[in-house]
Write a protein that holds these residues in place. Structure first.
Motif, PDB file in Angstrom:
ATOM      1  N   GLY A  70     -34.900  -0.528   5.391  1.00  0.00           N
ATOM      2  CA  GLY A  70     -33.609  -0.104   5.938  1.00  0.00           C
ATOM      3  C   GLY A  70     -33.434  -0.362   7.426  1.00  0.00           C
ATOM      4  N   MET A  71     -34.357  -1.079   8.038  1.00  0.00           N
ATOM      5  CA  MET A  71     -34.319  -1.223   9.496  1.00  0.00           C
ATOM      6  C   MET A  71     -33.009  -1.814  10.015  1.00  0.00           C
ATOM      7  SD  MET A  71     -36.782  -3.468  12.028  1.00  0.00           S
ATOM      8  CE  MET A  71     -35.835  -4.977  11.752  1.00  0.00           C
ATOM      9  N   LEU A  72     -32.583  -2.938   9.440  1.00  0.00           N
ATOM     10  CA  LEU A  72     -31.358  -3.595   9.933  1.00  0.00           C
ATOM     11  C   LEU A  72     -30.096  -2.796   9.614  1.00  0.00           C
ATOM     12  CD1 LEU A  72     -31.511  -7.462   9.343  1.00  0.00           C
ATOM     13  CD2 LEU A  72     -31.571  -6.243  11.515  1.00  0.00           C
ATOM     14  N   PRO A  73     -29.866  -2.384   8.349  1.00  0.00           N
ATOM     15  CA  PRO A  73     -28.626  -1.648   8.089  1.00  0.00           C
ATOM     16  C   PRO A  73     -28.531  -0.344   8.886  1.00  0.00           C
ATOM     17  CG  PRO A  73     -29.998  -1.773   6.099  1.00  0.00           C
ATOM     18  CD  PRO A  73     -30.581  -2.707   7.108  1.00  0.00           C
ATOM     19  N   GLU A  74     -29.653   0.322   9.105  1.00  0.00           N
ATOM     20  CA  GLU A  74     -29.606   1.574   9.874  1.00  0.00           C
ATOM     21  C   GLU A  74     -29.284   1.303  11.344  1.00  0.00           C
ATOM     22  OE1 GLU A  74     -33.267   3.659   8.996  1.00  0.00           O
ATOM     23  OE2 GLU A  74     -32.622   4.103   6.944  1.00  0.00           O
ATOM     24  N   TYR A  75     -29.792   0.200  11.864  1.00  0.00           N
ATOM     25  CA  TYR A  75     -29.452  -0.157  13.241  1.00  0.00           C
ATOM     26  C   TYR A  75     -27.978  -0.553  13.342  1.00  0.00           C
ATOM     27  CZ  TYR A  75     -29.125  -2.560  17.658  1.00  0.00           C
ATOM     28  OH  TYR A  75     -28.714  -2.937  18.899  1.00  0.00           O
TER      29      TYR A  75
ATOM     30  N   ALA B 169     -25.370   0.247  11.470  1.00  0.00           N
ATOM     31  CA  ALA B 169     -24.361   1.289  11.242  1.00  0.00           C
ATOM     32  C   ALA B 169     -24.471   2.427  12.246  1.00  0.00           C
ATOM     33  CB  ALA B 169     -24.500   1.838   9.832  1.00  0.00           C
ATOM     34  N   LEU B 170     -25.685   2.747  12.662  1.00  0.00           N
ATOM     35  CA  LEU B 170     -25.894   3.960  13.455  1.00  0.00           C
ATOM     36  C   LEU B 170     -26.530   3.688  14.808  1.00  0.00           C
ATOM     37  CD1 LEU B 170     -27.389   6.050  10.503  1.00  0.00           C
ATOM     38  CD2 LEU B 170     -25.039   6.151  11.344  1.00  0.00           C
ATOM     39  N   GLY B 171     -26.853   2.438  15.080  1.00  0.00           N
ATOM     40  CA  GLY B 171     -27.564   2.141  16.323  1.00  0.00           C
ATOM     41  C   GLY B 171     -28.973   2.703  16.359  1.00  0.00           C
ATOM     42  N   LYS B 172     -29.470   3.114  15.205  1.00  0.00           N
ATOM     43  CA  LYS B 172     -30.804   3.714  15.166  1.00  0.00           C
ATOM     44  C   LYS B 172     -31.898   2.641  15.236  1.00  0.00           C
ATOM     45  CE  LYS B 172     -34.099   6.182  12.434  1.00  0.00           C
ATOM     46  NZ  LYS B 172     -34.658   6.354  11.103  1.00  0.00           N
TER      47      LYS B 172
END
Lengths: 407, 407
Positions: free
Chosen positions: B220-225, B227-230
């Motif tokens: 989930g590294m890319l989608p979480e970054y 969408a959420l900048g995480k």
């Protein structure tokens, strides 16, 4: 005469997944990326991975990638009718992939014999922590434990005596993903022999263990132990057989990787850091000497790197043509021009989440690329569609299956 | 009518490798393990990996595994005659795998067009560090750098603020091996579509980058970054979303992995370490609370583990049915009863080295297993045999090719 392989080379291959968590769903993700049609059976509460990691309004971001190109069918496998439905679907599929505990599918009435009774040439992939036989067969399949047993955890650590901290976990579920990749490779190998013009038309059964998948990556570790009793040791950020190659600190708290472990590259580095005297030093002459004196050598390089910011370091090393990079976090991966150029970082429309950043497709097949046709579906999104299309169930049939909790 | 798949499902597939180091040779190793016929072109000085790691009388132990099931043909590709010989072999092969720098094979006269001129439906796999196109295409393909760019190195580290040491390298060349695995998967996918009864008969070209292969593992590294900048962070020996699951020290200087991160398992652990009071503590009630207070919780578990030897710990945890293991080094892998039961650790006769301990074959295909037919050959061991068999060269032809340095 020939079908068009519209979505990549696996167009025309139909795969049923009865999987959960990482290994089996990762296997079907990469099969689907190259064009295979994926039907995923999920329990009414959904694959547990839908609850992992960051969510938006209860929808998982990881799932958007992990579930892409799949159609989701809800089935309560405790019901005998659901088992009948699975067998009806199996009859029309090429491949079944599952990662329950060994034997569990058979106890539900979905053992290999039952599956082959309806589809004699089915290719079956069982994925598990330790495999379908042997003394550990029934042990719980926790990925971190399988990675430790495969020998990977021991080597992913600082050199003995360097740190009191434990060896680290590889930052992702690498054992599960490796098992998924090996299963995908085995499945496609089996359908090639089954389906090719001179093939044998036979189904095959594969048994992919997470532990075996990890062990198979371990290079010379086993033969060196067997012949010489040598127990391979971790080397932290370095490479055991070449120097200098490590991660060095910048002045602004980042790490720069430098791989200057050939004679010409080491000469360039010595010149860049204004230490041409190093080239005359016997203890740094030749790779073997540099490996022996690597602690001293890395301290000298660190003196230089720790005075410069990560941006300055990257500029100077690139200008000097020395292989190097900062250590990418999610932020650098997402904005990297090479990844964007190659479609490895791309936005995908997700019905539940809007535009989502996805990893692209590997391998790139230039004359017949795979496609991301849709993002991870909601639980059971395609139940009616699939059961109508494959089993000719009517709205009334579906309503009563739903009322009794089968779907 | 059908051929017998004597050595596994890829029996009947012929692959030419013009590879070196890890990625392309690992790809052909796993193709060969499942029965493919592998012809490896080597320069007169041999694949450089023959010099890596431990040797006996100048023969590499890693090579025994890395080169198994392959036939080695020596060719000096700087000679025009050698290029003609390669084209003659290509004509009789299904697949070509190579991992030179992008464009180098074309400069030798072995570009895709030249290859397809002699074998129109050839499947071609190019493996490289960054891929065959894009701004980084010509960068040197050092594995450690590709792993850092793919995001894996950043996450393979202790949690921020825990240690001054750099993030560690995964203990093996994981990026190269992943690229090799993806290439094998892509190759078999392409030959399935080419060769199947309803297939399209076409060759395909694939472009496998080490960096892309690593990035595709990042969950989930890319989608979480996006969408959420995480920015996903490393968590050392722990799992980010579950507790307790970590490596804990024994009294004799080893590490024990314990994964007790469900409610029943945590209850068993609390009882085993005689701390039933933990179950009543609000800060350890439920997985979410345990993750928040993991430092305190792990300190309590460490107090218990550090009083017992690794053997005592394994006995007690196994008796209590709590998932756990010591962290295996080469010594434990080599003697593990499950690996031995499954043939994952086995002795193979090596002409140069005697009996050598090899990793087994993944995946296990129970009704048609792959085979280890022979260990890694010496450089050019099969030159005469192959050039005689495929190109009908006579002893005199071979002698003059050898005299002029072509073979």
């Amino acid at each position: 005469m020939t079908e068009t392989a519209q979505h990549g080379p696996l167009t025309g291959l139909r795969v049923l997944e009865i999987g959960h968590f990482v290994a089996a769903p990762f296997c079907t993700r990469i099969l689907g990326d190259l064009g295979a049609e994926i039907i995923k059976i999920e329990p009414p509460q959904g694959d547990p991975v839908r609850q992992w990691g960051e969510q938006i309004d209860g929808n998982s971001l990881w799932w958007s990638v992990h579930g892409r190109n799949k159609r989701s069918v809800t089935l309560n496998l405790k019901s005998a009718k659901a088992v009948e439905i699975v067998l009806g679907l199996v009859e029309k599929c090429d491949v079944l992939v599952e990662n329950f505990r060994p034997g569990q599918l058979a106890r539900m009435g979905l053992g290999d014999d039952a599956l082959r009774a309806v589809k004699p040439d089915l290719v079956i992939a069982h994925i598990s922590g330790f495999g379908q036989d042997g003394p550990y067969r029934d042990r719980a399949a926790f990925g971190v434990i399988g990675e430790a047993i495969g020998g990977l955890r021991y080597l992913t650590d600082h050199a003995p005596g360097t740190s009191d901290l434990p060896p680290v976990r590889v930052g992702v579920s690498i054992g599960d993903s490796l098992a998924g990749l090996y299963a995908a490779f085995g499945i496609v190998s089996a359908v090639w022999q089954r389906d090719r013009v001179k093939g044998d038309g036979k189904g095959r059964t594969m048994d992919v263990a997470l532990t075996d998948s990890v062990l198979s990556m371990m290079e010379g570790m086993l033969p060196e132990y067997g012949a010489l009793g040598k127990v391979r040791q971790p080397t932290g950020s370095r490479i055991p057989t070449a120097a200098p190659s490590s991660a060095y600190p910048s002045s602004d708290g980042r790490w720069i990787l430098i791989a200057a472990n050939s004679e010409p590259l080491f000469a360039k580095l010595a010149s860049l850091i204004r230490r041409p005297d190093l080239l005359e030093e016997p203890k740094f002459k030749g790779n073997r000497a540099r490996v022996e004196n690597v602690v001293e050598l890395d301290a000298i390089i660190t003196t230089w790197t720790s005075q410069l910011t990560i941006v300055e370091l990257e500029n100077r090393l690139t200008t000097a043509d020395i292989p190097s990079t900062q250590v990418y976090s999610a932020a650098e991966c997402a904005t990297d021009p090479q990844f964007i150029h190659r479609g490895m970082v791309r936005e995908v429309d997700d019905e539940l989440l809007g535009r989502v950043l996805h990893t692209g497709i590997v391998p790139h097949i230039s004359d017949n690329p795979g496609t991301i046709r849709w993002a991870g579906p909601s639980v059971g999104q395609h139940t009616n569609e699939i059961l109508g299309e494959f089993l000719s169930l009517k709205p009334d049939d579906l309503a009563s299956l739903r009322a009794e909790g089968t779907i």
